[in-house]
Design a protein around this motif. Sequence first.
Motif, PDB file in Angstrom:
ATOM      1  N   HIS A  42       9.923  69.019  65.045  1.00 30.56           N
ATOM      2  CA  HIS A  42       9.169  70.006  64.289  1.00 30.56           C
ATOM      3  C   HIS A  42       8.157  70.745  65.175  1.00 30.56           C
ATOM      4  O   HIS A  42       8.030  71.961  65.116  1.00 30.56           O
ATOM      5  N   ARG A  43       7.460  69.986  66.012  1.00 26.43           N
ATOM      6  CA  ARG A  43       6.428  70.589  66.879  1.00 26.43           C
ATOM      7  C   ARG A  43       7.079  71.577  67.872  1.00 26.43           C
ATOM      8  O   ARG A  43       6.575  72.671  68.080  1.00 26.43           O
ATOM      9  N   THR A  44       8.198  71.179  68.442  1.00 23.60           N
ATOM     10  CA  THR A  44       8.892  72.061  69.390  1.00 23.60           C
ATOM     11  C   THR A  44       9.380  73.325  68.677  1.00 23.60           C
ATOM     12  O   THR A  44       9.308  74.426  69.212  1.00 23.60           O
ATOM     13  N   LEU A  45       9.840  73.132  67.439  1.00 25.92           N
ATOM     14  CA  LEU A  45      10.278  74.290  66.644  1.00 25.92           C
ATOM     15  C   LEU A  45       9.115  75.253  66.426  1.00 25.92           C
ATOM     16  O   LEU A  45       9.252  76.473  66.526  1.00 25.92           O
ATOM     17  N   GLN A  46       7.954  74.662  66.135  1.00 26.33           N
ATOM     18  CA  GLN A  46       6.749  75.477  65.902  1.00 26.33           C
ATOM     19  C   GLN A  46       6.393  76.276  67.150  1.00 26.33           C
ATOM     20  O   GLN A  46       6.080  77.459  67.075  1.00 26.33           O
ATOM     21  N   GLU A 306      24.694  74.031  58.166  1.00 29.69           N
ATOM     22  CA  GLU A 306      23.432  74.024  58.921  1.00 29.69           C
ATOM     23  C   GLU A 306      22.789  75.392  58.740  1.00 29.69           C
ATOM     24  O   GLU A 306      23.473  76.422  58.841  1.00 29.69           O
ATOM     25  N   SER A 307      21.475  75.388  58.474  1.00 31.06           N
ATOM     26  CA  SER A 307      20.803  76.654  58.150  1.00 31.06           C
ATOM     27  C   SER A 307      19.550  76.848  58.958  1.00 31.06           C
ATOM     28  O   SER A 307      18.926  75.879  59.402  1.00 31.06           O
ATOM     29  N   ASP A 436      17.759  65.148  63.497  1.00 29.50           N
ATOM     30  CA  ASP A 436      17.695  65.566  62.095  1.00 29.50           C
ATOM     31  C   ASP A 436      17.914  67.075  62.015  1.00 29.50           C
ATOM     32  O   ASP A 436      18.213  67.720  63.029  1.00 29.50           O
ATOM     33  N   GLY A 437      17.755  67.616  60.821  1.00 30.42           N
ATOM     34  CA  GLY A 437      17.999  69.042  60.622  1.00 30.42           C
ATOM     35  C   GLY A 437      17.095  69.904  61.496  1.00 30.42           C
ATOM     36  O   GLY A 437      17.510  70.959  61.994  1.00 30.42           O
ATOM     37  N   TYR A 467      26.447  66.874  65.410  1.00 33.85           N
ATOM     38  CA  TYR A 467      25.546  66.451  64.336  1.00 33.85           C
ATOM     39  C   TYR A 467      26.140  66.819  62.971  1.00 33.85           C
ATOM     40  O   TYR A 467      26.179  66.010  62.037  1.00 33.85           O
ATOM     41  N   ASN A 468      26.645  68.048  62.889  1.00 40.89           N
ATOM     42  CA  ASN A 468      27.223  68.530  61.636  1.00 40.89           C
ATOM     43  C   ASN A 468      28.484  67.723  61.277  1.00 40.89           C
ATOM     44  O   ASN A 468      28.692  67.356  60.115  1.00 40.89           O
ATOM     45  N   HIS A 469      29.297  67.441  62.291  1.00 44.55           N
ATOM     46  CA  HIS A 469      30.506  66.646  62.102  1.00 44.55           C
ATOM     47  C   HIS A 469      30.127  65.277  61.513  1.00 44.55           C
ATOM     48  O   HIS A 469      30.729  64.800  60.544  1.00 44.55           O
ATOM     49  N   ASP A 470      29.101  64.663  62.101  1.00 41.88           N
ATOM     50  CA  ASP A 470      28.669  63.346  61.621  1.00 41.88           C
ATOM     51  C   ASP A 470      28.164  63.413  60.179  1.00 41.88           C
ATOM     52  O   ASP A 470      28.386  62.489  59.392  1.00 41.88           O
TER      53      ASP A 470
END
Length: 499
Positions: A42-46, A306-307, A436-437, A467-470
């Motif tokens: 989350h932090r990296t996304l931010q 995935e969005s 995670d997402g 990830y999506n496959h799993d």
Amino acid sequence: MGATPCSANVLTDRLLRSWVRCRRRAWLDRYGDGEQRLWTAHRTLQLDDQQRNFVALLPRKPGRGLDACSQGAAGVVGLRLKGLGPAGQSLEAHPPLLQRVEGRSRWGAFAYRPVLARQGRRLTREHRLTLALVGRLLETLQEAPVVEGLAVAGAGRGLHIERVPLTGGLQRQLADALAKLAGDLALSEPPPLVADRRKCKLCSWRGVCDAVAAAEGHLSEVSGIGHRRRQMLQELGVLGLRDLAAVDPGDLGSRLQRFGEQHGEVAHQLVAQARVQRDGSCERLDPSPALPELVNAPGVLLYDIESDPDARDDFLHGFVWLGRRPDGSWDLQGAKYHPFLVLYEHGEASGWQRLQRMLKSYPDWPVMHYGETESLNLLRMAQRQGAEETELTALRLRLIDVHDRVRRYWRLPLNSYGLKSVASWLHFRWHQVGVDGAQALLWWRQWRGSGPRARGSSHSLRWIFEYNHDDCLATWAVAAWLLKQDQMLKQDESLKQDG
Ligand code: SF4
């Protein structure tokens, strides 16, 4: 828990942000054992989002530090601001960006104001207080008032710039928050778990706090109990999971009705849920087969999207094709994964046509997914692309929400019925640990870059696919368990009849 609390320590913008989200979090940031923190994307996304917003706001690269301020750079990063709070506390802040504005400061005929990148739809108290803290310290440094800050958001879809006044009431709120933060940091034990534990999802201390919640039998551990219900139960003297499991549901229902009829109605479910969690047992809620659509199906399509929620972009529609062997068993070894990337530069119409062709090639195969996102978004896409009512109806009938079936047919000893929780309970393991997402979204943004010519490493895309496959296979793990329970029930019934 770590070092001894000391109230004389500096209060930073980072601690303030943590404290606004959860009092305990700020305490743990200072005194917790760093080794127990869980990494979150989350932090990296931010930071990634912040970078895009700042580039959109300022066409030229910002300068660094005090030198850049004295030279009047249009933007400045890398400053560490220090000063005193309203009650004499030592304060420190690292503003992510300062923007030059008209005015007069110690450096000449200009001044600066703080800027931050806002994630989420609205400006929050956390944003306002952070800007107010930076504004206060900047005022002292530049010897000129800072009357407003900027919050920027939405780079990529048109930058949204909001001016935030930093004077008056907000300074009083800041003084109050800093005093309370200092008080919490002076405690010898961490403050209690946050009331609304949805906030814990994005917190790096969630591992530590989940363990405390489980050990204490915290009410938030019971699936279906959020902040409001927890308050009501506490008012009625039901303080933990074990208390709830022990109460008489009828009696609790009548007492909960004083908060509204709907609360009384769910009392039975809450008590029953607490009981299966206390006992580690499962309870079947409906004796009919949970997945009757699969009895004669030649195969199933396992589906997961995935969005990028900020861009409202479903960039990946992943499918696993899982067929049946002639003996009726499911051919998991022969299952194939097919990712459909829907890139906005190619247009949604072409994405829909590819999906439509694939779905038409397997007309009798149900489409199984976990949660309502996939069905809602696929149907909306079909509608936008002008699908006929007959096609929409057929699609609706094919879509099976496995999460909904689990909830309707079973009560499980879990504090969440999310895919990660249920599939992990069934011993399904994702290949990538701790992903995670948010991580998948980060990989996506890294791969997407700033346009078709600026694509990032293909590894990022491969990791998203894995990830999506799993997630598709995890959906199947849950569906397979439902089928097995149906089969066992049938066998029990025929044994009873034979007996
Ligand atoms: S995990 Fe939850 S309770 Fe613990 S510090 Fe984070 S937000 Fe607070």
